[in-house]
Structures are given as structure tokens and as C-alpha cells.
Design an enzyme around this catalytic site. Structure first.
Site, PDB file in Angstrom:
ATOM      1  N   MET A  96       0.869  -1.143   0.000  1.00 50.18           N
ATOM      2  CA  MET A  96       0.000   0.000   0.000  1.00 50.18           C
ATOM      3  C   MET A  96       0.913   1.201   0.000  1.00 50.18           C
ATOM      4  O   MET A  96       1.541   1.329   0.849  1.00 50.18           O
ATOM      5  CB  MET A  96      -0.756  -0.109   1.299  1.00 50.18           C
ATOM      6  CG  MET A  96      -1.848   0.848   1.585  1.00 50.18           C
ATOM      7  SD  MET A  96      -1.608   2.400   2.302  1.00 50.18           S
ATOM      8  CE  MET A  96      -0.226   2.417   3.275  1.00 50.18           C
ATOM      9  N   PRO A  97       1.209   1.956  -0.822  1.00 49.50           N
ATOM     10  CA  PRO A  97       0.259   2.917  -1.374  1.00 49.50           C
ATOM     11  C   PRO A  97      -0.340   2.468  -2.713  1.00 49.50           C
ATOM     12  O   PRO A  97       0.169   1.553  -3.353  1.00 49.50           O
ATOM     13  CB  PRO A  97       1.085   4.174  -1.557  1.00 49.50           C
ATOM     14  CG  PRO A  97       2.492   3.720  -1.633  1.00 49.50           C
ATOM     15  CD  PRO A  97       2.572   2.407  -0.924  1.00 49.50           C
TER      16      PRO A  97
END
Length: 134
Positions: free
Chosen positions: A1-2
Site C-alpha cells: 500500500m500505497p
């Protein structure tokens, strides 16, 4: 994640598009210290008239090799880290042939509750994934 969205003008070779995506991910891994397999990218190519990125009054021009990058991630990282990330992305993209004036980056933060990686669960809230939120 991003989650990273990469917008380009059509016309690059597939291998060049891959190099751009790889360079951005490598910068995220190096600066944000995310795991290598923590990779979520969407690359979209557009006709030239569909990608508008002027200079915002800074006095420089861009051409059709511009790369517009949107980084969506959890809040909690310092301004210094963000600045280092912008610099590292730009430097890595220079190696792919993208000049610094053609790199546009937008960084958006949210909370652990704003993510589900599958199965209808908020894995950060459940403690299944490490949260970077402050």
C-alpha cells in the site's frame, strides 16, 4: 500500500512504460521502506490533449513525455520523507528518460479505515496489516 496512479501520454514502448512504473515503485520501496511486494499501480495512457499539466506559474514548459503520478497512502509520514520521495522518484525517472520538469506528483493521505485489500475486510483495522497512520 500505497496505491499509485500513473498517467502518461500514449506513444511509449511497453518496455518504457514498465521502466517508469518500476522506477516509481523502487523509489517508494527505498524511501518509504514498504515491502517490495506491496505494489499497487494503475498505469493509464491518454491522447496528448487529455493530459494537461502546465507550470502553475513556475516558468517552465512540459512536453508529451510528462508523467503525472498520484500517490494515495495512509497519513503519518513526515514532510521531510515526502520531499525525499519526490526527489527520489524524479531522479529515478530521469534514468528512464523523463526530465525533471515533466514529473508531476500529487500525494494524498487517508486513514486505516479507508483500505480493503480483499474479502470485504479492512485489514489495517483488524491488525492483519501494519498501519502507518499516526
Amino acid at each position: 500500500m500505497p496505491l499509485v496512479r500513473i498517467d502518461l501520454v500514449k506513444g511509449r514502448a511497453t518496455s518504457d512504460v514498465q521502466k517508469i512504473a518500476d522506477a516509481i515503485h523502487e523509489a517508494l520501496v527505498e524511501v518509504m521502506e514498504i515491502p517490495v511486494r506491496d505494489r499497487f499501480q494503475v498505469v493509464t495512457q491518454h491522447d496528448a490533449f487529455e493530459v494537461v499539466a502546465e507550470d502553475a506559474g513556475l516558468g517552465f514548459e512540459r512536453d508529451d513525455s510528462k508523467v503525472m503520478i498520484q500517490i494515495i497512502t495512509q497519513r503519518g509520514r513526515t514532510q521531510n520523507l515526502k520531499q525525499r520521495l519526490y526527489q527520489r522518484i524524479t531522479s529515478k525517472l530521469t534514468i528512464t528518460g523523463v526530465t525533471p520538469n515533466n514529473v508531476f506528483i500529487s500525494y494524498t493521505e487517508n486513514t486505516p479505515a479507508d483500505w480493503s485489500f480483499g474479502f470485504g475486510k479492512a485489514q489495517f483495522l483488524l491488525g492483519e496489516l501494519k498501519s502507518y497512520a499516526s
